[in-house]
Every structure is written in C-alpha cells, then in structure tokens.
Design a protein around this motif. Structure first.
Motif, PDB file in Angstrom:
ATOM      1  N   PHE A  86       0.849  -1.207   0.000  1.00  0.00           N
ATOM      2  CA  PHE A  86       0.000   0.000   0.000  1.00  0.00           C
ATOM      3  C   PHE A  86       0.881   1.253   0.000  1.00  0.00           C
ATOM      4  CE2 PHE A  86      -3.183  -2.719   2.494  1.00  0.00           C
ATOM      5  CZ  PHE A  86      -4.021  -2.899   1.408  1.00  0.00           C
ATOM      6  N   TYR A  87       1.884   1.233   0.861  1.00  0.00           N
ATOM      7  CA  TYR A  87       2.734   2.416   1.036  1.00  0.00           C
ATOM      8  C   TYR A  87       3.539   2.722  -0.220  1.00  0.00           C
ATOM      9  CZ  TYR A  87       6.172   5.503   3.302  1.00  0.00           C
ATOM     10  OH  TYR A  87       6.977   6.562   3.658  1.00  0.00           O
ATOM     11  N   TYR A  88       4.089   1.679  -0.845  1.00  0.00           N
ATOM     12  CA  TYR A  88       4.854   1.912  -2.072  1.00  0.00           C
ATOM     13  C   TYR A  88       3.977   2.549  -3.151  1.00  0.00           C
ATOM     14  CZ  TYR A  88       8.547  -1.107  -0.160  1.00  0.00           C
ATOM     15  OH  TYR A  88       9.538  -1.645   0.617  1.00  0.00           O
ATOM     16  N   VAL A  89       2.759   2.055  -3.297  1.00  0.00           N
ATOM     17  CA  VAL A  89       1.872   2.587  -4.324  1.00  0.00           C
ATOM     18  C   VAL A  89       1.509   4.046  -4.026  1.00  0.00           C
ATOM     19  CG1 VAL A  89      -0.405   2.396  -5.385  1.00  0.00           C
ATOM     20  CG2 VAL A  89       0.939   0.340  -4.952  1.00  0.00           C
ATOM     21  N   ILE A  90       1.112   4.315  -2.788  1.00  0.00           N
ATOM     22  CA  ILE A  90       0.730   5.692  -2.436  1.00  0.00           C
ATOM     23  C   ILE A  90       1.933   6.621  -2.547  1.00  0.00           C
ATOM     24  CG2 ILE A  90      -0.174   7.174  -0.614  1.00  0.00           C
ATOM     25  CD1 ILE A  90      -2.223   5.275  -1.830  1.00  0.00           C
ATOM     26  N   THR A  91       3.092   6.152  -2.139  1.00  0.00           N
ATOM     27  CA  THR A  91       4.305   6.970  -2.259  1.00  0.00           C
ATOM     28  C   THR A  91       4.589   7.296  -3.719  1.00  0.00           C
ATOM     29  OG1 THR A  91       5.223   5.948  -0.273  1.00  0.00           O
ATOM     30  CG2 THR A  91       6.761   7.108  -1.699  1.00  0.00           C
ATOM     31  N   GLY A  92       4.419   6.295  -4.589  1.00  0.00           N
ATOM     32  CA  GLY A  92       4.639   6.530  -6.010  1.00  0.00           C
ATOM     33  C   GLY A  92       3.675   7.536  -6.603  1.00  0.00           C
ATOM     34  N   ARG A  93       2.527   7.705  -5.962  1.00  0.00           N
ATOM     35  CA  ARG A  93       1.558   8.696  -6.430  1.00  0.00           C
ATOM     36  C   ARG A  93       1.932  10.107  -6.003  1.00  0.00           C
ATOM     37  NH1 ARG A  93      -4.148   5.495  -5.039  1.00  0.00           N
ATOM     38  NH2 ARG A  93      -3.851   3.768  -6.529  1.00  0.00           N
ATOM     39  N   HIS A  94       2.981  10.230  -5.222  1.00  0.00           N
ATOM     40  CA  HIS A  94       3.526  11.537  -4.837  1.00  0.00           C
ATOM     41  C   HIS A  94       4.960  11.623  -5.381  1.00  0.00           C
ATOM     42  CE1 HIS A  94       0.251  10.979  -1.921  1.00  0.00           C
ATOM     43  NE2 HIS A  94       0.232  12.282  -1.808  1.00  0.00           N
ATOM     44  N   PRO A  95       5.110  11.799  -6.690  1.00  0.00           N
ATOM     45  CA  PRO A  95       6.435  11.722  -7.312  1.00  0.00           C
ATOM     46  C   PRO A  95       7.427  12.697  -6.692  1.00  0.00           C
ATOM     47  CG  PRO A  95       4.700  11.816  -8.981  1.00  0.00           C
ATOM     48  CD  PRO A  95       4.055  12.138  -7.660  1.00  0.00           C
ATOM     49  N   ALA A  96       8.608  12.184  -6.394  1.00  0.00           N
ATOM     50  CA  ALA A  96       9.701  12.998  -5.850  1.00  0.00           C
ATOM     51  C   ALA A  96      10.987  12.235  -6.094  1.00  0.00           C
ATOM     52  CB  ALA A  96       9.495  13.269  -4.359  1.00  0.00           C
ATOM     53  N   TRP A  97      12.116  12.918  -5.924  1.00  0.00           N
ATOM     54  CA  TRP A  97      13.411  12.264  -6.097  1.00  0.00           C
ATOM     55  C   TRP A  97      13.849  11.522  -4.838  1.00  0.00           C
ATOM     56  CZ3 TRP A  97      15.534  10.776 -10.305  1.00  0.00           C
ATOM     57  CH2 TRP A  97      15.347  11.491 -11.496  1.00  0.00           C
ATOM     58  N   GLY A  98      13.012  11.556  -3.826  1.00  0.00           N
ATOM     59  CA  GLY A  98      13.343  10.830  -2.608  1.00  0.00           C
ATOM     60  C   GLY A  98      12.221  10.932  -1.601  1.00  0.00           C
ATOM     61  N   TYR A  99      12.320  10.095  -0.595  1.00  0.00           N
ATOM     62  CA  TYR A  99      11.358  10.079   0.503  1.00  0.00           C
ATOM     63  C   TYR A  99      12.136   9.838   1.786  1.00  0.00           C
ATOM     64  CZ  TYR A  99       8.430   9.342  -3.580  1.00  0.00           C
ATOM     65  OH  TYR A  99       7.847   9.474  -4.819  1.00  0.00           O
ATOM     66  N   VAL A 100      11.497  10.025   2.910  1.00  0.00           N
ATOM     67  CA  VAL A 100      12.239   9.954   4.168  1.00  0.00           C
ATOM     68  C   VAL A 100      12.817   8.565   4.412  1.00  0.00           C
ATOM     69  CG1 VAL A 100      10.812  11.754   5.178  1.00  0.00           C
ATOM     70  CG2 VAL A 100      10.197   9.367   5.569  1.00  0.00           C
TER      71      VAL A 100
END
Length: 488
Positions: free
Chosen positions: A40-54
């Motif tokens: 779930f988290y990977y998919v939702i994170t991918g919906r917030h495109p960025a060059w990195g995440y925490v």
C-alpha cells in the motif's frame, strides 16, 4: 583470445527450467491472501512523485505505482516481485559460469537461489527487498565479467547497475563499498585502469538527484536509519540476530555456503575473493549499523555460486545429492515464506516470518473503519497510526471518495501534510493509546477495537489497534501536525 577472457557458456535450458519452476510455484499462491501494508505504502508513495522520501529513494515506489495502475489488484505487483526473483535465479547461474562452473554448477547455483528462504520470502510481496536482491545479483555478475574481460567498457554496466541500485535503496552504498574493498585488496591492477573509476563516477552521477533531495530535506534518511537501528537494538541487537542469516540462507544450503567460502577464500577460485569481501563488508557494516539480519543476505548469491562450482568439481568424491538438498530447502522456504497454508495454520509460523500474516485482514479492517466513519459528521478526517492503515483505506476503501480525507503522521505520509479544515472531530484509527490521543484532543472515545477474521494475529492485533472518536482539539491542524509526525 585469452582463455580466461572467453565468454563462459551459460547452460540456458537447466537454468531457465529452474527459474520457470520458481515462477510457477510463486504464481500459484501469489494472491492467496492479499495486500501487504508495505505494498500500500509503495503505491501511495509513487503517487507523490519525488526524487526521494524519508525512508527510501524513488525507484520502487515509481514501479509500484505503474504496477498498481494495471488491472488485477495486487497481482501485477506480485508479478513484478516474481520477475525479480526469477532474474536472481538466472543471475545465480550466470555468476556460477563467471566463477568457472559448468552446467551442473550453474544449475545448482540457480536452484539454491530459487530455494533459499531469503530469496523466496522476499518475493512474497513487491518492495525494496526483492528489487534490491536483483541489484546485488546483477552487480556480482557485472563485476565478475568486467574483471574477466579487462576492458574499460566492460565496467560501464556495473556503474549503471550501481546507479540504479542507489535510486532504489540506500544500502547499495554498502555493496559498492564492498566492491571497492575487494578491488583494493586483490585487484589493484584493475584500479590502475579507468574502467572502475568511470563506473563509480557513473553510479554517483545517477544517484545525485536523490542525494540532492535528501540534502534539501535535512537528511531524513539518516534519521530514519537511526530509528530502525534503535528498534533493532543497535550493534548488539544486530549481532545477536546475526545467526538468523543461516536460516535466511536455508538450513540445508548452509553447507553450500561453506563450500563457497572455501572456494573463494582458499581454493582455486581465490581470484574471486572480491566477492567474499562484499559479503564480509556487508555483514560487518550492517551489524555495526544496527541493521536487520536480511540486509546482507543478497550477498549469499556469491556463496551459492562459488559453492556450486566446488560441488561440481568434487562431485565424484562426495555423495551429497544436491537436487535433494535444494528441494528440501525449497520446501522449507515455501512453508516459511509463502501463504501455502490456511491463514489460521500460517499463524503458527508467524514467529519465523511475520510478513505473511501482514497480508491478511485488510478488507475487514477497511469495512470496520468505514462503518464507523459513516456515523460521523460529513467530511470527518481519518487519522491513522501507520501507513499500512492509511494505504488500505485509500486503495481498498471508499473513504476519500465519500469525503473523508485519510492522513497519517508516519514517515513520508507526514510530508504530505494534514487535511484541510478543522480537527474539531477526527476519527483516529490504529495503534494509538488513550494517553497519546489526549495530548491532542480533550475528548477521546474508543468506538471499537480492530478485529481480524479467524482469530488471526498481526501487527494490528498485537498493538491493540482501535477506532477512536476524538473531539475538542488542542489547536489547529497546523499546530498539531508537527507533534503527530513520527518515523518508524
């Protein structure tokens, strides 16, 4: 051409046959239970495109987003994971060929990867563990090939693989450190050529966007790493759990690992000691850093490949039947790592592998929360304690479509901010405690605990997840949000 530089012949048929068997077994049970909280988290994170995440670079979330856009629910993500595992199987056979092994050695190496608890368990879901394994396997093959060919261009694939790996998981830094140490100690002649340096520069260049993102956001990846280390118990905790690496290899395959260490360290394969240096570096660095036991496990592929070559060479003097060993290890790995049993029976194996049980009960969780939300004022926000709960409500549920924004303060979810409006009435869901919630709202009422079907136990049950109605906030969302943020 020098014999040492000739292309080793890959035994395609037996190696691909092993990979095909692994794929079929995985597909049979790929969707037996359901989504994992990390998916779930990977998919939702991918919906917030960025060059990195925490907590990660961007590659796996981007791939997860693409997979989730395909029809079939969680199946496309699992197909991606199975493809990574099949790639590791083939690369295991290829690495045995680079180490000088024939068809028998390549088949044993491919079979060991396919039957290893670590490689099987990682492919139960799509995420950074399984994509990271593919990166490590590809790097071993690329470095072995470059050292064999001794040309500048032969090193470029290693640089590309390293760069891709750094955009996928920060732990690839340890892999590259191990390669550097191996070359410095045993292949200084290679360092006198431009090849390794160009490869290193290429990897660094490809990693720059993520590094810049981390720097601009105050290096949250380092803070996240410290949190994970603390949860493991620091270096002493990692050291205590290090024997689990033998279980991750697959107990029947430990002897193959021993053969691999002997061949790389003291046998005819000592020209490939650089591979042993990677394994040693990974174990030492991850242990000192308080890493999890599975962090160095992808390096097992080198021990499998080298051990398979030694097993092939001593086949006439030893009676060990490697097909039987591999099948036995595969059966153990499937039972531990995959949802082959009924959920209630699988529950008994949770101590060995909790991952499988985290794929059970999410539709029931969503139904319980949405029933509670339907009784709340229109537009009531839903605050979850972790990203799995928030992701389940977003992907499986209808809350956001019905006007109930779903938010969480965990990890990257916190960066996506609080909802608009007022926190006057909020539905808080998950592993919260009453004292914690009273820090933010004066009136807190537990509506009901979260329950799982068939008395299943997972993280939600262990931490007494519940649904709370919270009123009379101690400030606005902007005032509450910094204290609601948390890394774990």
């Amino acid at each position: 051409m020098d014999a040492a530089r000739q292309q080793p012949k890959l035994a395609w048929r037996p190696v691909l046959a092993v990979a095909a068997v692994a794929v079929v077994v995985h597909l049979v049970v790929a969707t037996r239970y359901g989504w994992h909280r990390d998916e779930f988290y990977y998919v939702i994170t991918g919906r917030h495109p960025a060059w990195g995440y925490v907590d990660q670079p961007p590659l796996t979330p981007l791939l997860a987003r693409w997979a989730a856009a395909l029809p079939g629910g969680v199946l496309p993500l699992r197909v991606f994971a199975i493809a990574c595992q099949a790639g590791c199987v083939v690369l295991g056979g290829k690495l045995a060929a680079e180490f000088g092994g024939g068809a028998r050695a390549q088949t044993i190496a491919a079979g060991a990867v396919a039957a290893s608890v670590e490689f099987v368990a990682a492919s139960v879901l799509f995420g950074t563990p399984v994509t990271d394994q593919l990166v490590w396997a590809a790097m071993f093959v690329a470095v072995a090939r470059a050292l064999r060919l001794r040309t500048t261009t032969a090193w470029l694939p290693a640089g590309v693989i390293g760069g891709i790996g750094l955009e996928n998981k920060d732990t690839v830094v340890v892999l590259l450190l191990g390669v550097a140490i191996g070359l410095l100690v045993w292949h200084r002649d290679a360092l006198r050529t431009p090849g390794p340096w160009l490869a290193g520069a290429l990897a660094v260049l490809m990693a720059v966007p993520n590094v810049v993102w981390d720097a601009r956001h105050g290096w949250p990846n380092l803070a996240m790493a410290q949190v994970l280390s603390d949860r493991t118990g620091g270096p002493l905790g990692s050291l205590a759990k290090l024997p689990l690496l033998l279980l991750l290899a697959g107990p029947p395959l430990v002897v193959l690992c021993v053969l691999g260490v002997r061949r790389l360290g003291w046998g005819p394969g000592h020209d490939h000691r650089w591979a042993l240096a990677i394994m040693a570096t990974a174990v030492v660095v991850f242990t000192l850093g308080g890493g999890k036991p599975y962090y160095p496990a992808p390096a097992l592929i080198a021990l499998f490949a080298a051990g398979a070559v030694r097993a092939e060479m001593t086949a006439g003097r030893r009676r060990l039947r490697w097909p039987a060993v591999i099948v036995l290890s595969g059966l153990i790995a499937v039972v531990i790592g995959y949802p082959v049993l009924p959920a209630r029976a699988q529950n008994a194996l949770r101590a060995l592998n909790p991952t499988v049980m985290e794929t059970v009960g999410w539709p029931e969780f969503v139904a319980q929360v949405e029933t509670a939300a339907a009784r709340m004022p229109p537009g009531t926000a839903i605050l979850t304690s972790n990203y799995g709960e928030a992701g389940a409500l977003t992907i499986l549920g209808r809350s956001e479509g019905l006007g109930n924004p779903v938010v969480s303060g965990q990890n990257s979810y916190a960066d996506w901010g609080p909802p608009s409006g007022s926190p006057e009435t909020v539905l808080c869901v998950g592993e919260f405690t009453l004292p914690y919630l009273h820090r933010f709202w004066s009136e807190v009422h537990e509506i009901r605990p979260i329950t799982m079907p068939d008395h299943i136990r997972n993280q939600e049950i262990d931490q007494h997840a519940a649904i709370y109605e919270c009123r009379q906030p101690h400030g606005t969302w902007a005032q509450l949000w910094p204290s609601l943020r948390h890394y774990d």
